[in-house]
Design an enzyme around this catalytic site. Structure first.
Site, PDB file in Angstrom:
ATOM      1  CB  SER A   1      -0.961  -0.041   1.191  1.00 24.14           C
ATOM      2  OG  SER A   1      -2.038   0.847   1.004  1.00 24.14           O
TER       3      SER A   1
ATOM      4  CG  ASP B   1      -4.140  -1.926   0.980  1.00 23.96           C
ATOM      5  OD1 ASP B   1      -3.161  -2.580   1.360  1.00 23.96           O
ATOM      6  OD2 ASP B   1      -4.328  -0.743   1.297  1.00 23.96           O
TER       7      ASP B   1
END
Length: 312
Positions: free
Chosen positions: A50, A199
């Site tokens: 991320s 993510d």
């Protein structure tokens, strides 16, 4: 002899963290460079999740720590970094689609990953990440540092993939970066090779275990979404601790213990109670970014000096 001089095969792993986590990470990279007398761009492996994927993309693309600091201070001259933070998402996501993002995760996963399946499909625009990747690669498929891995999670199974690693499906670094940043409820999943990815932080804040069996002697782990031990909370902070931080910290504890059981030295720097007080409960709140960065310059250096001293 310092830790940096003694060990030659060192990897850098950077966890998730949103806008404020990224500011904290840049401060931590200053500490890594100065305390260890080591340029993070020289890591044998750069792996990120991320916001961590965003930072390792920059490092893998040749961006220096000083240039990252300039970006945080608003004085960036590197073409890829000018106005990069201004284009980042705001404090809150746009109105999501009226449907669950990944119903299958409700059946196949647990913990934070299962919670991700409950969130609606995000409608956020990740164009700022595409622009960053394109500027750093100049028409190529990947950044110059070939061992740059970006971690995402399969939206149907929760299985993690480190894009850029040999077993991973082929992907451009732009797609891999958007996938690693695809926060459930905020951004839509990214399709790569016929699969959709979210993510990587929905499964693990840093995925240290994916870096095992790479011949590394030491791992530097920077994890703003984890903390050593449970940190008490009040008000809105309770949600951040109960839903995310406690579970992410526990998993990171397990992954680091596994690495150490295989003889790998681990230098872990994570968020302290004082860090979290400055950051507040919303890690996307850019209004706290500069204060977070300035505080973390001191806190991460002190933490790393203590860890490095133990290993010296």
């Amino acid at each position: 002899m310092t830790v940096s001089e003694r060990l030659q095969r060192r990897g850098l792993i950077i966890g998730c963290g949103g806008t404020l986590g990224a500011a904290w990470i840049v401060a931590a990279l200053v500490a890594v460079r100065d305390v260890l007398n080591w340029d993070p761009r020289d890591a044998e492996l750069l792996m990120g999740t991320s916001a961590g994927a965003e930072l390792v993309t920059m490092l893998g693309g040749g961006v220096s720590v000083d240039e990252l600091v300039s970006m945080q201070l608003g004085t960036a001259r590197h073409p890829a970094l000018v106005n990069h933070l201004a284009a980042a998402p705001g404090r809150f996501p746009p109105l999501p689609a009226p449907a669950l993002g990944s119903p299958s995760l409700l059946r196949k996963a647990n913990g934070v990953t299962r919670s991700a399946g409950l969130l609606p499909r995000g409608r956020g625009n990740a164009a700022w990440l595409t622009k960053l990747a394109n500027r750093l690669t100049d028409g190529h498929n990947w950044v110059p540092h070939s061992a740059t891995w970006l971690v995402a999670a399969d939206s149907e199974t929760g299985a993690r993939v480190a894009f850029g690693s040999p077993p991973a499906p082929h992907a451009s670094i732009s797609d891999a970066l958007r996938a690693s940043w695809a926060i459930p409820g905020w951004f839509p999943p990214v399709q790569i090779g016929g699969r959709r990815y979210l993510d990587g932080g929905t499964v693990s804040t840093a995925s240290v275990d994916l870096a095992l069996n790479q011949g590394l002697e030491e791992l530097v782990v920077l994890a703003p979404m984890a903390s050593t031990g449970r940190i008490p909370a009040r008000g809105a902070h309770i949600i951040e601790r109960a839903v995310l931080r406690n579970a992410m910290s526990a998993r990171l504890d397990q992954e680091i213990a596994l690495a150490e059981s295989q003889g790998i030295r681990v230098l872990r720097v994570d968020a302290s109670a004082a860090d979290l007080h400055v950051m507040g409960p919303n890690f996307m709140d850019g209004r706290r970014r500069l204060a977070t960065f300035e505080h973390a310059l001191r806190s991460t250096r002190a933490a790393l000096e203590a860890k490095a001293g133990v290993l010296a």
